[in-house]
Design a protein around this motif. Structure first.
Motif, PDB file in Angstrom:
ATOM      1  N   MET A   1     -86.330  19.055  -8.769  1.00 47.60           N
ATOM      2  CA  MET A   1     -85.330  19.544  -7.918  1.00 47.60           C
ATOM      3  C   MET A   1     -85.641  20.578  -7.620  1.00 47.60           C
ATOM      4  SD  MET A   1     -82.109  17.608  -7.991  1.00 47.60           S
ATOM      5  CE  MET A   1     -81.490  19.007  -7.221  1.00 47.60           C
ATOM      6  N   LYS A   2     -86.205  21.609  -8.452  1.00 49.54           N
ATOM      7  CA  LYS A   2     -86.751  22.327  -6.861  1.00 49.54           C
ATOM      8  C   LYS A   2     -87.471  21.992  -5.908  1.00 49.54           C
ATOM      9  CE  LYS A   2     -88.321  26.976  -6.421  1.00 49.54           C
ATOM     10  NZ  LYS A   2     -90.155  26.463  -5.516  1.00 49.54           N
ATOM     11  N   ARG A   3     -89.242  21.577  -5.635  1.00 53.18           N
ATOM     12  CA  ARG A   3     -90.135  21.293  -5.164  1.00 53.18           C
ATOM     13  C   ARG A   3     -89.645  20.622  -4.192  1.00 53.18           C
ATOM     14  NH1 ARG A   3     -95.035  19.227  -9.103  1.00 53.18           N
ATOM     15  NH2 ARG A   3     -96.765  21.312  -8.354  1.00 53.18           N
ATOM     16  N   PHE A   4     -88.670  19.295  -4.395  1.00 58.21           N
ATOM     17  CA  PHE A   4     -88.260  17.971  -2.852  1.00 58.21           C
ATOM     18  C   PHE A   4     -87.560  18.904  -2.755  1.00 58.21           C
ATOM     19  CE2 PHE A   4     -89.285  14.501  -6.119  1.00 58.21           C
ATOM     20  CZ  PHE A   4     -90.529  14.543  -6.107  1.00 58.21           C
ATOM     21  N   PHE A   5     -86.523  20.200  -2.357  1.00 54.88           N
ATOM     22  CA  PHE A   5     -85.810  20.521  -1.888  1.00 54.88           C
ATOM     23  C   PHE A   5     -86.316  21.637  -1.286  1.00 54.88           C
ATOM     24  CE2 PHE A   5     -83.983  17.304  -4.234  1.00 54.88           C
ATOM     25  CZ  PHE A   5     -83.762  16.811  -3.610  1.00 54.88           C
TER      26      PHE A   5
ATOM     27  N   ALA B   1     -79.728  27.010  -9.855  1.00 57.46           N
ATOM     28  CA  ALA B   1     -78.751  26.461 -10.556  1.00 57.46           C
ATOM     29  C   ALA B   1     -79.978  26.131 -11.413  1.00 57.46           C
ATOM     30  CB  ALA B   1     -78.491  25.432 -10.282  1.00 57.46           C
ATOM     31  N   LEU B   2     -80.716  25.834 -11.464  1.00 57.83           N
ATOM     32  CA  LEU B   2     -81.585  25.011 -11.806  1.00 57.83           C
ATOM     33  C   LEU B   2     -82.996  26.959 -12.724  1.00 57.83           C
ATOM     34  CD1 LEU B   2     -84.738  23.095 -10.115  1.00 57.83           C
ATOM     35  CD2 LEU B   2     -82.951  22.283 -11.858  1.00 57.83           C
ATOM     36  N   GLN B   3     -82.841  27.411 -11.787  1.00 58.03           N
ATOM     37  CA  GLN B   3     -83.228  29.479 -12.421  1.00 58.03           C
ATOM     38  C   GLN B   3     -82.704  29.512 -13.930  1.00 58.03           C
ATOM     39  OE1 GLN B   3     -85.636  30.779 -12.832  1.00 58.03           O
ATOM     40  NE2 GLN B   3     -86.911  30.966 -11.384  1.00 58.03           N
ATOM     41  N   ALA B   4     -80.692  29.745 -14.126  1.00 60.21           N
ATOM     42  CA  ALA B   4     -79.792  29.631 -14.617  1.00 60.21           C
ATOM     43  C   ALA B   4     -79.709  28.822 -15.843  1.00 60.21           C
ATOM     44  CB  ALA B   4     -78.661  29.927 -14.322  1.00 60.21           C
ATOM     45  N   LEU B   5     -79.863  27.516 -15.714  1.00 57.67           N
ATOM     46  CA  LEU B   5     -79.805  26.892 -16.929  1.00 57.67           C
ATOM     47  C   LEU B   5     -81.400  26.815 -17.631  1.00 57.67           C
ATOM     48  CD1 LEU B   5     -78.416  23.608 -15.294  1.00 57.67           C
ATOM     49  CD2 LEU B   5     -77.297  25.117 -16.428  1.00 57.67           C
ATOM     50  N   SER B   6     -81.803  27.456 -16.914  1.00 63.07           N
ATOM     51  CA  SER B   6     -83.361  27.452 -17.855  1.00 63.07           C
ATOM     52  C   SER B   6     -83.516  28.297 -17.969  1.00 63.07           C
ATOM     53  CB  SER B   6     -84.717  27.381 -16.789  1.00 63.07           C
ATOM     54  OG  SER B   6     -84.829  26.348 -15.640  1.00 63.07           O
ATOM     55  N   THR B   7     -82.987  30.015 -17.421  1.00 59.50           N
ATOM     56  CA  THR B   7     -82.493  31.090 -18.616  1.00 59.50           C
ATOM     57  C   THR B   7     -81.620  30.793 -19.608  1.00 59.50           C
ATOM     58  OG1 THR B   7     -83.219  31.915 -16.421  1.00 59.50           O
ATOM     59  CG2 THR B   7     -82.601  33.008 -18.481  1.00 59.50           C
ATOM     60  N   GLU B   8     -80.709  30.033 -19.637  1.00 58.69           N
ATOM     61  CA  GLU B   8     -79.848  29.382 -20.616  1.00 58.69           C
ATOM     62  C   GLU B   8     -81.130  28.798 -22.108  1.00 58.69           C
ATOM     63  OE1 GLU B   8     -76.750  26.172 -20.358  1.00 58.69           O
ATOM     64  OE2 GLU B   8     -75.335  28.123 -21.177  1.00 58.69           O
TER      65      GLU B   8
ATOM     66  N   ALA C   1     -79.538  17.987  -9.996  1.00 60.37           N
ATOM     67  CA  ALA C   1     -78.837  17.212  -9.290  1.00 60.37           C
ATOM     68  C   ALA C   1     -77.591  16.325  -9.015  1.00 60.37           C
ATOM     69  CB  ALA C   1     -79.906  15.827  -9.115  1.00 60.37           C
ATOM     70  N   GLY C   2     -76.831  15.817 -10.536  1.00 55.73           N
ATOM     71  CA  GLY C   2     -75.694  15.215 -10.531  1.00 55.73           C
ATOM     72  C   GLY C   2     -74.317  16.719  -9.908  1.00 55.73           C
ATOM     73  N   MET C   3     -74.530  17.510 -10.152  1.00 51.86           N
ATOM     74  CA  MET C   3     -73.829  18.865  -9.795  1.00 51.86           C
ATOM     75  C   MET C   3     -74.032  19.331  -8.135  1.00 51.86           C
ATOM     76  SD  MET C   3     -73.414  21.910 -12.540  1.00 51.86           S
ATOM     77  CE  MET C   3     -75.053  22.082 -12.570  1.00 51.86           C
ATOM     78  N   LYS C   4     -75.308  18.532  -7.972  1.00 54.76           N
ATOM     79  CA  LYS C   4     -75.109  18.414  -6.311  1.00 54.76           C
ATOM     80  C   LYS C   4     -74.216  17.755  -5.946  1.00 54.76           C
ATOM     81  CE  LYS C   4     -76.215  20.439  -2.477  1.00 54.76           C
ATOM     82  NZ  LYS C   4     -75.127  21.209  -1.556  1.00 54.76           N
ATOM     83  N   ILE C   5     -74.643  16.249  -6.731  1.00 54.42           N
ATOM     84  CA  ILE C   5     -74.457  14.831  -5.836  1.00 54.42           C
ATOM     85  C   ILE C   5     -72.745  14.938  -6.059  1.00 54.42           C
ATOM     86  CG2 ILE C   5     -74.097  12.934  -6.322  1.00 54.42           C
ATOM     87  CD1 ILE C   5     -76.626  12.703  -4.383  1.00 54.42           C
ATOM     88  N   ALA C   6     -72.289  14.983  -6.830  1.00 56.70           N
ATOM     89  CA  ALA C   6     -70.047  15.503  -7.087  1.00 56.70           C
ATOM     90  C   ALA C   6     -69.886  16.135  -6.396  1.00 56.70           C
ATOM     91  CB  ALA C   6     -70.729  16.301  -8.351  1.00 56.70           C
ATOM     92  N   SER C   7     -71.123  17.854  -6.017  1.00 55.54           N
ATOM     93  CA  SER C   7     -70.189  18.887  -5.033  1.00 55.54           C
ATOM     94  C   SER C   7     -70.215  18.142  -3.306  1.00 55.54           C
ATOM     95  CB  SER C   7     -70.633  20.087  -4.546  1.00 55.54           C
ATOM     96  OG  SER C   7     -72.524  19.834  -3.968  1.00 55.54           O
ATOM     97  N   LEU C   8     -71.158  17.409  -3.260  1.00 55.70           N
ATOM     98  CA  LEU C   8     -71.132  16.438  -1.576  1.00 55.70           C
ATOM     99  C   LEU C   8     -70.033  14.964  -1.680  1.00 55.70           C
ATOM    100  CD1 LEU C   8     -75.475  17.185  -1.297  1.00 55.70           C
ATOM    101  CD2 LEU C   8     -72.894  18.106  -0.204  1.00 55.70           C
ATOM    102  N   GLY C   9     -69.906  15.344  -2.499  1.00 55.50           N
ATOM    103  CA  GLY C   9     -68.952  13.708  -2.146  1.00 55.50           C
ATOM    104  C   GLY C   9     -68.915  12.795  -2.513  1.00 55.50           C
TER     105      GLY C   9
END
Ligand code: ADE
Length: 408
Positions: free
Chosen positions: A169-173, A347-354, A379-387
């Motif tokens: 989710m980091k590299r591909f985007f 988002a990845l940084q925040a969750l990895s920090t947690e 990925a799921g949260m981003k897809i959901a945010s895009l509808g």
């Protein structure tokens, strides 16, 4: 409104994934009692990450990870945020840069977040007295992960670090679309030259080089790729690009952009044979890819414009952007990666920090991948945010995928 606040609010609108995480952090306070030390590019998207961590109860100490990438108005806004201490300043000297890193370390971080590994380097060299309190860290970029793996291989790394850079989710985007768009945009806004029809040499065909080549090509450039890895070279060839050594590309390129993360990619011998008016930019983390010393040593004069240093060498002009530093952030008009891409990365940084806050104490020193569940969650949260809706496996498909005895 304060200009820094306005920039942070603008970016925040396009960071829906981080916003969801921030709301949860506000309720759950996963970082209560923890201090987080950060060396990242201090700009508006980063400020949204910092505030999400502070909302989760952290005391945050932050400075820049490049002397030219800080946006001072954003740094000022961050300094005024409760629970946040910001020491970054644009255009600082090397001495001031490390002084600011030391100020971050004076905050005795339990967790580090780096972009390029300068914070962890300092911790393991001149500030080892801070090491004992560190639970673990996170690293944002390819160069930092290379450095970390070298440290870990030598047995020198003293705590666990999550290689955020290496997760899909980091590299591909971020690497492909973020560097691809922002480096090209930075070259365009700094120089105002046309991309269509130009011969652009992209050094390195990793994730960043691929993105950059695709975007340049879609604008009508003739893209030449230089590589040292036969697999990447073959990929570039089959992607329809021209592959050749830098010795040959140097003679014909009009714009050069380095993305390798290695030093001496455009060396003196290449600069010597370039055509008049060649434009040189670096999209890698450190300013080591283009031999800027050769340019200074051989120029009879240097003409400086905003973000462009023109070296007059004999009858030839070579234009170096952003002093050979990370062009998308270090050029005066550079804003870094597009916001939506940094929404994913942060988002990845925040969750990895947690993850480090919760699990770091049980991990041995070393470099860790982002847990698959976090990668998928973002990925799921981003897809959901895009509808966007996607299919789910049927029970029969689940059974099929877990079986091995159904063949032809
Ligand atoms: N903005 C903040 N961090 C960044 C990064 N690593 N690359 C590009 N833009 C950024």
């Amino acid at each position: 409104m304060h200009t820094g606040e306005a920039k942070i609010a603008w970016a925040g609108q396009f960071m829906p994934v981080l916003a969801v995480i921030r709301r949860r952090f506000e309720e759950e306070k996963p970082f209560i009692g923890l201090s987080i030390g950060m060396a990242l590019h201090v700009e508006a998207k980063t400020a949204n990450l910092v505030r999400a961590l502070a909302a989760g109860g952290a005391e945050v100490f932050i400075t820049g990870c490049n002397p030219l990438s800080t946006q001072d108005d954003v740094a000022e806004a961050l300094s005024e945020t409760s629970g946040v201490h910001c020491f970054a300043r644009r255009g600082c000297s090397a001495r001031e840069y490390y002084q600011a890193i030391d100020q971050v370390l004076d905050g005795r971080p339990h967790i580090t977040i780096d972009d390029g590994m300068d914070l962890i380097h300092r911790l393991h060299t001149t500030r080892t007295e801070v090491l004992d309190g560190v639970i673990g860290g996170c690293e944002e970029t390819t160069t930092g992960v290379h450095r970390l793996r070298a440290m870990a291989a030598g047995g020198d790394l003293r705590f666990p670090v999550v290689a955020v850079n290496d997760t899909p989710m980091k590299r591909f985007f971020d690497n492909v679309h973020g560097t691809g768009e922002s480096a090209l945009t930075a070259v365009m806004v700094t120089t105002n030259v046309l991309i269509a029809g130009k011969t652009i040499v992209v050094a390195g065909y990793g994730f960043c080089g691929r993105g950059l080549s695709q975007k340049a090509r879609s604008l009508g450039a003739h893209v030449i790729v230089t590589e040292i890895d036969p697999r990447s070279a073959l990929q570039a060839h089959m992607d329809g690009l021209v592959v050749m050594p830098m010795d040959d590309a140097a003679k014909i390129g009009e714009i050069f952009i380095t993305t390798t993360g290695n030093s001496g990619v455009i060396a003196g011998e290449h600069l010597a044979i370039m055509r008049d008016g060649a434009i040189l930019a670096n999209a890698g983390h450190f300013n080591v890819e283009i031999d800027t010393c050769w340019l200074s040593d051989h120029a009879r004069e240097v003409v400086r414009r905003e973000g462009i240093d023109t070296y007059l060498i004999g009858e030839k002009r070579l234009h170096l952007l952003a002093e050979g530093r990370l062009v998308n952030l270090a050029t005066p008009k550079g804003m870094g990666h597009p916001i939506e891409v940094m929404d994913l990365s942060f988002a990845l940084q925040a969750l990895s920090t947690e993850y480090i806050a919760k699990k770091g104490r049980s991990l041995l020193p070393g470099v860790y991948l982002v847990p698959e569940a976090i990668d998928k969650e973002v990925a799921g949260m981003k897809i959901a945010s895009l509808g966007i809706r996607i299919d789910a496996l049927s029970p029969a498909q689940v059974t099929y995928l877990s079986s091995w005895d159904i063949g032809t």
